[in-house]
Design an enzyme around this catalytic site. Sequence first.
Site, PDB file in Angstrom:
ATOM      1  N   ARG A 122       4.622  -1.165  22.827  1.00  0.00           N
ATOM      2  CA  ARG A 122       3.661  -0.668  21.823  1.00  0.00           C
ATOM      3  C   ARG A 122       2.217  -0.850  22.304  1.00  0.00           C
ATOM      4  O   ARG A 122       1.340  -1.215  21.522  1.00  0.00           O
ATOM      5  CB  ARG A 122       3.841  -1.376  20.472  1.00  0.00           C
ATOM      6  CG  ARG A 122       5.145  -1.167  19.817  1.00  0.00           C
ATOM      7  CD  ARG A 122       5.455   0.303  19.503  1.00  0.00           C
ATOM      8  NE  ARG A 122       6.774   0.389  18.918  1.00  0.00           N
ATOM      9  CZ  ARG A 122       7.889   0.499  19.638  1.00  0.00           C
ATOM     10  NH1 ARG A 122       7.835   0.573  20.961  1.00  0.00           N
ATOM     11  NH2 ARG A 122       9.062   0.563  19.049  1.00  0.00           N
ATOM     12  N   SER A 171       6.640   0.645  10.888  1.00  0.00           N
ATOM     13  CA  SER A 171       6.536  -0.800  11.181  1.00  0.00           C
ATOM     14  C   SER A 171       5.069  -1.224  11.168  1.00  0.00           C
ATOM     15  O   SER A 171       4.260  -0.663  11.902  1.00  0.00           O
ATOM     16  CB  SER A 171       7.100  -1.099  12.567  1.00  0.00           C
ATOM     17  OG  SER A 171       8.384  -0.575  12.682  1.00  0.00           O
ATOM     18  N   GLU A 206       0.833  -3.697  14.468  1.00  0.00           N
ATOM     19  CA  GLU A 206       1.017  -2.517  15.317  1.00  0.00           C
ATOM     20  C   GLU A 206      -0.029  -1.460  14.941  1.00  0.00           C
ATOM     21  O   GLU A 206      -0.472  -0.666  15.762  1.00  0.00           O
ATOM     22  CB  GLU A 206       2.434  -1.973  15.065  1.00  0.00           C
ATOM     23  CG  GLU A 206       2.888  -0.960  16.049  1.00  0.00           C
ATOM     24  CD  GLU A 206       4.329  -0.530  15.796  1.00  0.00           C
ATOM     25  OE1 GLU A 206       5.237  -1.383  15.784  1.00  0.00           O
ATOM     26  OE2 GLU A 206       4.535   0.680  15.609  1.00  0.00           O
TER      27      GLU A 206
HETATM   28  C1  LIG Z   1       7.469   6.325   8.624  1.00  0.00           C
HETATM   29  C2  LIG Z   1       6.898   5.973   9.971  1.00  0.00           C
HETATM   30  C3  LIG Z   1       7.755   5.602  10.991  1.00  0.00           C
HETATM   31  C4  LIG Z   1       7.248   5.259  12.254  1.00  0.00           C
HETATM   32  N1  LIG Z   1       8.130   4.919  13.239  1.00  0.00           N
HETATM   33  C5  LIG Z   1       7.663   4.597  14.477  1.00  0.00           C
HETATM   34  C6  LIG Z   1       8.588   4.277  15.530  1.00  0.00           C
HETATM   35  O1  LIG Z   1       9.795   4.287  15.361  1.00  0.00           O
HETATM   36  N2  LIG Z   1       8.061   3.946  16.735  1.00  0.00           N
HETATM   37  C7  LIG Z   1       6.724   3.948  16.987  1.00  0.00           C
HETATM   38  O2  LIG Z   1       6.331   3.653  18.114  1.00  0.00           O
HETATM   39  N3  LIG Z   1       5.834   4.267  16.004  1.00  0.00           N
HETATM   40  C8  LIG Z   1       6.264   4.591  14.768  1.00  0.00           C
HETATM   41  N4  LIG Z   1       5.386   4.901  13.767  1.00  0.00           N
HETATM   42  C9  LIG Z   1       3.938   4.845  14.041  1.00  0.00           C
HETATM   43  C10 LIG Z   1       3.319   6.224  14.412  1.00  0.00           C
HETATM   44  O3  LIG Z   1       4.190   7.262  14.081  1.00  0.00           O
HETATM   45  C11 LIG Z   1       2.988   6.317  15.901  1.00  0.00           C
HETATM   46  O4  LIG Z   1       2.156   5.263  16.306  1.00  0.00           O
HETATM   47  C12 LIG Z   1       2.310   7.655  16.261  1.00  0.00           C
HETATM   48  O5  LIG Z   1       2.238   7.816  17.657  1.00  0.00           O
HETATM   49  C13 LIG Z   1       0.917   7.757  15.650  1.00  0.00           C
HETATM   50  O6  LIG Z   1       0.474   9.089  15.852  1.00  0.00           O
HETATM   51  P1  LIG Z   1      -0.769   9.649  15.045  1.00  0.00           P
HETATM   52  O7  LIG Z   1      -1.126  10.968  15.653  1.00  0.00           O
HETATM   53  O8  LIG Z   1      -0.490   9.667  13.605  1.00  0.00           O
HETATM   54  O9  LIG Z   1      -1.856   8.550  15.416  1.00  0.00           O
HETATM   55  P2  LIG Z   1      -3.120   8.032  14.596  1.00  0.00           P
HETATM   56  O10 LIG Z   1      -2.715   7.095  13.502  1.00  0.00           O
HETATM   57  O11 LIG Z   1      -3.993   9.170  14.215  1.00  0.00           O
HETATM   58  O12 LIG Z   1      -3.845   7.189  15.737  1.00  0.00           O
HETATM   59  C14 LIG Z   1      -3.235   6.022  16.234  1.00  0.00           C
HETATM   60  C15 LIG Z   1      -4.121   5.470  17.369  1.00  0.00           C
HETATM   61  O13 LIG Z   1      -4.139   6.383  18.449  1.00  0.00           O
HETATM   62  C16 LIG Z   1      -5.463   6.832  18.719  1.00  0.00           C
HETATM   63  N5  LIG Z   1      -5.356   8.269  19.041  1.00  0.00           N
HETATM   64  C17 LIG Z   1      -4.743   9.233  18.309  1.00  0.00           C
HETATM   65  N6  LIG Z   1      -4.826  10.419  18.939  1.00  0.00           N
HETATM   66  C18 LIG Z   1      -5.521  10.200  20.098  1.00  0.00           C
HETATM   67  C19 LIG Z   1      -5.953  11.042  21.177  1.00  0.00           C
HETATM   68  N7  LIG Z   1      -5.700  12.349  21.211  1.00  0.00           N
HETATM   69  N8  LIG Z   1      -6.652  10.453  22.187  1.00  0.00           N
HETATM   70  C20 LIG Z   1      -6.927   9.129  22.194  1.00  0.00           C
HETATM   71  N9  LIG Z   1      -6.559   8.286  21.199  1.00  0.00           N
HETATM   72  C21 LIG Z   1      -5.853   8.818  20.155  1.00  0.00           C
HETATM   73  C22 LIG Z   1      -6.252   6.559  17.444  1.00  0.00           C
HETATM   74  O14 LIG Z   1      -7.627   6.379  17.710  1.00  0.00           O
HETATM   75  C23 LIG Z   1      -5.584   5.299  16.944  1.00  0.00           C
HETATM   76  O15 LIG Z   1      -6.097   4.160  17.606  1.00  0.00           O
HETATM   77  C24 LIG Z   1       5.850   5.281  12.491  1.00  0.00           C
HETATM   78  C25 LIG Z   1       4.992   5.667  11.466  1.00  0.00           C
HETATM   79  C26 LIG Z   1       5.506   6.028  10.212  1.00  0.00           C
HETATM   80  C27 LIG Z   1       4.558   6.468   9.128  1.00  0.00           C
END
Ligand SMILES: Cc1cc2nc3c(=O)[nH]c(=O)nc-3n(C[C@H](O)[C@H](O)[C@H](O)COP(=O)(O)OP(=O)(O)OC[C@H]3O[C@@H](n4cnc5c(N)ncnc54)[C@H](O)[C@@H]3O)c2cc1C
Length: 358
Positions: A185, A258, A353
């Site tokens: 992570r 998580s 996380e």
């Molecule tokens: C129901 C649920 C289940 C989940 N299950 C998992 C799982 O099984 N495994 C897991 O690993 N995660 C899980 N997650 C967490 C999440 O889905 C991941 O971390 C996902 O990759 C976040 O993507 P996002 O685009 O929403 O990121 P955001 O929340 O928008 O951003 C997360 C971070 O990444 C940075 N970021 C985003 N896009 C960029 C970019 N283009 N360039 C540089 N930095 C960037 C942001 O600044 C921030 O620090 C879950 C979340 C939910 C709601």
Amino acid sequence: MSMISLKHEYSDQLTNNMKSQIDLRNNISLKEYNTFKISARAAWFARVGNPGQAKFLAKEILPQYDRFLILGGGSNTLFAKSFDGLVVHMAMKGKEVLHEDATGCRLRVAAGEDWPEFVDYCVSKGWGGVENLALIPGQVGASPVQNIGAYGREVKDVIEEVHAIDLKTGEEVSFKNEECHFAYRDSLFKSEKNDRYLITFVDFKLHKEDEFHLDYGSIRDEIRKSKEAVSYQSIAEAVKRIRRSKLPDVGELGSVGSFFKNPVINEDDFELLREQHPDVPFFKVLDGYKIPAGWLIDQCGWKGYREKDYGVYPHQALVLVNYGNATGKEIYALSEKIREDVHSRFGIHLHREVTFVE
Ligand SMILES: Cc1cc2nc3c(=O)[nH]c(=O)nc-3n(C[C@H](O)[C@H](O)[C@H](O)COP(=O)(O)OP(=O)(O)OC[C@H]3O[C@@H](n4cnc5c(N)ncnc54)[C@H](O)[C@@H]3O)c2cc1C
């Protein structure tokens, strides 16, 4: 006149001059841009639709702001309050096959593509490598940031290269897999260089030859139950069914999945823990023993806890939820109480996380 308002005045001029180049708005609600469904607002909000805009943003716009934040799908972000700087929202779309042969393919995918849709697309084409990561919310561009993982696989297993714009210089940069410093992570983009690089494209290497990963969790049993043949498609569907039974649907209940990482403890601490709790679940990893944070939280009696509109998901103690009108501060305060409780009972530190934005 304060520094900040001077800067915003200048930004007003920029907004007018450059509207054709970049979509920059002010006072935008972020409620639909975060899966916790926190009612925060962004003082400024820019949507980046192509690499040219990303460069322009880095060189011309960001220097005018005291603070900025990159936001993808907001499924790993918790807003404590409204954000008084510029939110940079990734909206680049597109997928390109760079190479394909009988054994597999290499793909370049724009950062703003939806991750679950990308997984569905790959399995529908018969390309393997991401099926265990089905239904993880968020964008493709965020997947390397915390090296998303589930059911025994991590995105680092299929990433070849990450392309980005260096927000300090406005230049294009690329990182080979080993340069991304992927860990559990974690990556270069999360802990070492947070907010330095705006990821624009991710290159994936996928395969067509059967290579299935069924040993983690109950994937094998789930496929057996469905009586389907093992394929990338049936694995993805099995993972989706398992996830739907355990995790809240973000359309119905605010969460980020998580909230904490699973802690890794050393051999001595593990032996001590096992003496006191012979039933402790664990996974042996390279640097020690990984203990499910959900189990630790559950042991402290938090599962199903609710106060006002915030609480701990009744079916999975690792997930904090917003039942409607919880604030980011309330959820953060709950997470602090849980951390303190787990530490005083087990002597183990839990690490978040989620990206917490104050
Ligand atoms: C129901 C649920 C289940 C989940 N299950 C998992 C799982 O099984 N495994 C897991 O690993 N995660 C899980 N997650 C967490 C999440 O889905 C991941 O971390 C996902 O990759 C976040 O993507 P996002 O685009 O929403 O990121 P955001 O929340 O928008 O951003 C997360 C971070 O990444 C940075 N970021 C985003 N896009 C960029 C970019 N283009 N360039 C540089 N930095 C960037 C942001 O600044 C921030 O620090 C879950 C979340 C939910 C709601």
